[in-house]
Design a protein around this motif. Structure first.
Motif, mmCIF file in Angstrom:
data_model
loop_
_atom_site.group_PDB
_atom_site.id
_atom_site.type_symbol
_atom_site.label_atom_id
_atom_site.label_comp_id
_atom_site.label_asym_id
_atom_site.label_seq_id
_atom_site.Cartn_x
_atom_site.Cartn_y
_atom_site.Cartn_z
ATOM 1 N N HIS A 123 0.833 -1.194 0.000
ATOM 2 C CA HIS A 123 0.000 0.000 0.000
ATOM 3 C C HIS A 123 0.876 1.255 0.000
ATOM 4 O O HIS A 123 2.064 1.191 0.307
ATOM 5 C CB HIS A 123 -0.971 0.021 1.185
ATOM 6 C CG HIS A 123 -0.309 -0.109 2.521
ATOM 7 N ND1 HIS A 123 -0.296 -1.284 3.240
ATOM 8 C CD2 HIS A 123 0.386 0.790 3.275
ATOM 9 C CE1 HIS A 123 0.361 -1.103 4.380
ATOM 10 N NE2 HIS A 123 0.792 0.147 4.418
ATOM 11 N N VAL A 124 0.253 2.384 -0.351
ATOM 12 C CA VAL A 124 0.900 3.691 -0.335
ATOM 13 C C VAL A 124 -0.021 4.640 0.418
ATOM 14 O O VAL A 124 -1.244 4.603 0.239
ATOM 15 C CB VAL A 124 1.153 4.214 -1.768
ATOM 16 C CG1 VAL A 124 1.976 5.497 -1.720
ATOM 17 C CG2 VAL A 124 1.849 3.173 -2.614
ATOM 18 N N ASN A 162 -3.268 -2.332 -1.953
ATOM 19 C CA ASN A 162 -3.187 -3.224 -3.103
ATOM 20 C C ASN A 162 -3.942 -4.507 -2.752
ATOM 21 O O ASN A 162 -3.486 -5.323 -1.961
ATOM 22 C CB ASN A 162 -1.722 -3.534 -3.422
ATOM 23 C CG ASN A 162 -1.558 -4.437 -4.631
ATOM 24 O OD1 ASN A 162 -2.526 -4.971 -5.158
ATOM 25 N ND2 ASN A 162 -0.323 -4.610 -5.068
ATOM 26 N N VAL A 163 -5.121 -4.675 -3.356
ATOM 27 C CA VAL A 163 -5.939 -5.856 -3.082
ATOM 28 C C VAL A 163 -5.984 -6.700 -4.353
ATOM 29 O O VAL A 163 -6.661 -6.336 -5.325
ATOM 30 C CB VAL A 163 -7.365 -5.457 -2.653
ATOM 31 C CG1 VAL A 163 -8.197 -6.719 -2.391
ATOM 32 C CG2 VAL A 163 -7.326 -4.575 -1.421
ATOM 33 N N ALA A 164 -5.236 -7.775 -4.347
ATOM 34 C CA ALA A 164 -5.167 -8.681 -5.498
ATOM 35 C C ALA A 164 -4.793 -7.944 -6.772
ATOM 36 O O ALA A 164 -5.321 -8.208 -7.851
ATOM 37 C CB ALA A 164 -6.493 -9.427 -5.669
ATOM 38 N N GLY A 165 -3.905 -6.961 -6.636
ATOM 39 C CA GLY A 165 -3.438 -6.223 -7.796
ATOM 40 C C GLY A 165 -4.280 -5.029 -8.171
ATOM 41 O O GLY A 165 -3.977 -4.335 -9.136
ATOM 42 N N ASN A 166 -5.336 -4.752 -7.397
ATOM 43 C CA ASN A 166 -6.204 -3.609 -7.673
ATOM 44 C C ASN A 166 -6.114 -2.592 -6.542
ATOM 45 O O ASN A 166 -6.092 -2.955 -5.361
ATOM 46 C CB ASN A 166 -7.657 -4.061 -7.832
ATOM 47 C CG ASN A 166 -7.832 -5.004 -9.008
ATOM 48 O OD1 ASN A 166 -7.408 -4.700 -10.111
ATOM 49 N ND2 ASN A 166 -8.457 -6.164 -8.763
ATOM 50 N N LEU A 190 5.081 10.691 3.315
ATOM 51 C CA LEU A 190 4.736 9.683 2.318
ATOM 52 C C LEU A 190 5.301 8.332 2.788
ATOM 53 O O LEU A 190 6.475 8.222 3.107
ATOM 54 C CB LEU A 190 5.331 10.058 0.961
ATOM 55 C CG LEU A 190 5.345 8.947 -0.103
ATOM 56 C CD1 LEU A 190 3.930 8.580 -0.503
ATOM 57 C CD2 LEU A 190 6.148 9.388 -1.318
ATOM 58 N N VAL A 191 4.451 7.309 2.834
ATOM 59 C CA VAL A 191 4.854 5.973 3.282
ATOM 60 C C VAL A 191 4.477 4.964 2.192
ATOM 61 O O VAL A 191 3.323 4.919 1.760
ATOM 62 C CB VAL A 191 4.181 5.576 4.607
ATOM 63 C CG1 VAL A 191 4.712 4.220 5.090
ATOM 64 C CG2 VAL A 191 4.405 6.641 5.664
ATOM 65 N N ALA A 192 5.450 4.188 1.747
ATOM 66 C CA ALA A 192 5.206 3.134 0.751
ATOM 67 C C ALA A 192 5.684 1.814 1.331
ATOM 68 O O ALA A 192 6.815 1.700 1.792
ATOM 69 C CB ALA A 192 5.937 3.438 -0.553
ATOM 70 N N ASN A 193 4.805 0.811 1.334
ATOM 71 C CA ASN A 193 5.148 -0.525 1.839
ATOM 72 C C ASN A 193 5.499 -1.428 0.662
ATOM 73 O O ASN A 193 4.627 -1.794 -0.145
ATOM 74 C CB ASN A 193 3.967 -1.126 2.613
ATOM 75 C CG ASN A 193 3.966 -0.696 4.064
ATOM 76 O OD1 ASN A 193 4.337 0.432 4.358
ATOM 77 N ND2 ASN A 193 3.525 -1.561 4.954
ATOM 78 N N LEU A 194 6.772 -1.762 0.547
ATOM 79 C CA LEU A 194 7.237 -2.663 -0.506
ATOM 80 C C LEU A 194 7.039 -4.108 -0.061
ATOM 81 O O LEU A 194 7.497 -4.502 1.017
ATOM 82 C CB LEU A 194 8.715 -2.406 -0.808
ATOM 83 C CG LEU A 194 9.354 -3.333 -1.845
ATOM 84 C CD1 LEU A 194 8.747 -3.106 -3.221
ATOM 85 C CD2 LEU A 194 10.858 -3.132 -1.890
#
Length: 590
Positions: free
Chosen positions: A115-116, A131-135, A205-209
């Motif tokens: 998620h971002v 990000n839920v199943a690529g959506n 800004l937080v991005a979870n890889l």
């Protein structure tokens, strides 16, 4: 009774049979033993080279995955800063809507992010796209969470604008427990300043890889490779990737017998006796071991951009797998020896009654042929059988001679092939694959040779890089960026003299070496480059803005160290770049 008397009592048939074994079979056996040892050693070396190449390929993929993520976060930050500039100060909601839209677009094309989100300075989520199943799915306001108790929030409080905090790789936690199935993540946090109600507000800004996404791809690659028994462990010996998925992330399970590399080594007498536990986990270099039944190879991977984290790739291969061709060869060889013995026995029985003196002549001739004297004359008269035998021996001598000649020719051809392969590998090691010019490896070797040469005359070093190249990559795409680099390399080489050479020093930075040159020669070369650049800008349709270079140079005469000359040229280039940015009011921009 001694051996000589025993041989005399056995008769001509037995003695002839024993003689043929000594002359033909024993050398064949020695040759077979030597061939087996040589083939086994060669097969092991080839297998080791294949595994080392395979490990390095995986290591490069791992590092590229995390390096790309840093660029992704910087790209999102630039989008948010652009959105902040596009919306009036009183429209903060419009900015957050813009952020949500940007995050959704990003998630659609970057499936490897969990998620971002944007957090305020108190750690409260303002916008979050999962990000839920690529959506992409936007989380409603009433489900946004307070993250002020998280380590990554606390560690980000003192970040300056432009800095990025990168968390260690760990498992995602939901409701104070590890999320299952386990999901490994790295969190990237960077501050952004947004104008709200006539003042600047600080957000994060937080991005979870999703690191598990990378591991899943690696698992697929491993299962389709020739090295299916390949594992990845962390710096503490816990499995990150294992063919038995229940062994992964052993530290997340309570108990004294947590699944790990150490546990597997402890439960294996062979691995324990070879001391493969701590040796594999702590080794800073490639290593291998072989106990005669399996071959194990390991390769440490340093992930520098994630707190210099170290993973280790381990591959285990049973000996019978890579030695299978050798075993097939030995079975065929043993069959050949057995067949030879049978044929010799039949031959000795058939001709025993008519062999006396002729047999000694034949034995002597065979002995000479066995020594490599293929032109030994064999003129024997003793009946049809003896004539046939003599003919067959001559034929064998002829075939052996041809075989030796053919073998020598093949060895010569193979040597030539290896030399050509060596030349190609040397060229690849010294050449930049994109532009076709020399790379930094070639220049470093050139410097080492230069240090040893006491007769070096003056030469000039010019450092050049493409201004705003990051903008070109971001605005036009990396394909256009690569095309620009190829054009620049071509331009630099076309304006160089025959004795000069051009090096791609790194990224968009080039280094030109002018042999036997002074500052006048440098100025002449720079003028040619600027003229070519002007012509290129007027005629190209690759870019819709004019490309510019930043250039710095210095002359090496032997009075100072070559590294000082390189640094001096680099400093001048950087000073020119900063001056140009200052003139355009672009200080701080790429």
């Amino acid at each position: 009774m001694d051996w000589g008397e025993t041989m005399r009592n056995k008769g001509v048939q037995f003695r002839f049979f024993i003689g043929l074994i000594v002359v033909a079979v024993i050398p064949l056996l020695f040759f077979g033993m030597y061939g087996y040892q040589s083939s086994a050693g060669f097969a092991e070396r080839v297998e080791m080279e294949k595994i080392n190449s395979y490990h390095k390929e995986i290591g490069n993929d791992i590092n590229a995955y995390f390096r790309t993520s840093v660029s992704d976060v910087q790209y999102i930050k630039e989008l948010l800063e652009l959105g902040s500039a596009l919306h009036p100060q009183h429209e903060s909601d419009a900015f957050f809507d813009y952020a949500a839209m940007s995050f959704s677009t990003f998630i659609k094309t970057h499936k490897n992010y969990d998620h971002v989100r944007i957090m305020d300075k108190n750690g409260m989520e303002i916008v979050r796209i999962n990000n839920v199943a690529g959506n992409p799915v936007q989380i409603p306001a009433d489900r946004l969470q307070d993250k002020s108790d998280r380590d990554y929030y606390k560690a980000s409080m003192d970040l300056l604008n432009g800095e990025i905090y990168i968390s260690p790789i760990d498992l995602n936690i939901e409701n104070d427990t590890y999320e299952k199935p386990y999901k490994a993540v790295v969190r990237y946090v960077t501050p952004i300043n947004v104008k709200v109600n006539d003042h600047s507000e600080r957000y994060f800004l937080v991005a979870n890889l999703n690191v598990s996404y990378l591991l899943s791809e690696l698992r697929g690659d491993i299962l389709t490779s020739a090295f299916k028994e390949t594992y990845i462990i962390d710096g503490d010996g816990y499995y990150l990737l294992n063919e038995e998925s229940e062994k992964e992330w052993g530290f997340a399970e309570a108990g004294d017998e947590q699944e790990s590399w150490y546990k597997d080594v402890k439960n294996s007498e062979k691995w324990l006796s070879m001391e493969l536990g701590t040796q594999v986990v702590t080794s800073a270099a490639d290593g291998s071991a072989n106990d005669g039944s399996f071959f194990i190879n390991w390769h440490p991977v340093r992930i520098e951009c994630v707190d210099d984290t170290r993973w280790t790739i381990i591959t285990v291969i049973p000996d019978e797998k890579y030695l299978l061709p050798v075993f097939v060869y030995m079975r065929s060889y043993i069959g050949l020896v057995a067949t030879t013995l049978v044929l010799l026995f039949i031959l000795s029985t058939t001709i025993a009654s008519r062999l006396s003196k002729p047999i000694r002549d034949i034995s002597k001739a065979v002995s000479e042929i066995g020594k490599g004297n293929f032109q030994t004359p064999l003129d024997v008269r003793g009946g049809a059988e003896i004539d046939i035998l003599a003919y067959e021996i001559k034929k064998m001598s002829f075939e052996l001679e041809n075989s030796y000649k053919d073998m020598e020719q093949r060895v010569e051809e193979r040597t030539e092939e290896l030399q050509r392969a060596h030349d190609r590998m040397k060229e690849m090691a010294n050449t930049d694959p994109l532009t076709g010019i020399f790379n930094r490896h070639y220049f470093n070797n050139y410097i080492e040779d230069l240090k040893k040469d006491k007769r070096v005359s003056a030469l000039a070093l010019i450092m050049l890089d493409v201004d705003r190249f990051k903008y070109i990559n971001d605005h036009y795409g990396h394909n256009v960026g690569d095309e620009v680099l190829v054009e620049v390399a071509k331009m630099l080489e076309e304006n160089a003299r025959g004795s000069d050479f051009v090096v791609r020093y790194g990224g968009d930075e080039f280094l030109i070496v002018l042999m036997d040159s002074d500052e006048k020669a440098i100025e002449a070369y720079v003028d040619r480059i600027k003229t070519s650049l002007d012509t290129w800008n007027k005629t190209t349709d690759i870019l819709d803005h004019e490309m510019e270079f930043s250039i710095g140079y210095d002359v090496y005469t032997g009075s100072k160290h070559i590294i000082e000359v390189i640094n001096s040229a680099d400093d001048r280039m950087y000073a020119e770049k900063m001056a140009r940015r200052k003139e355009r009011g672009q200080v701080g921009r790429v």
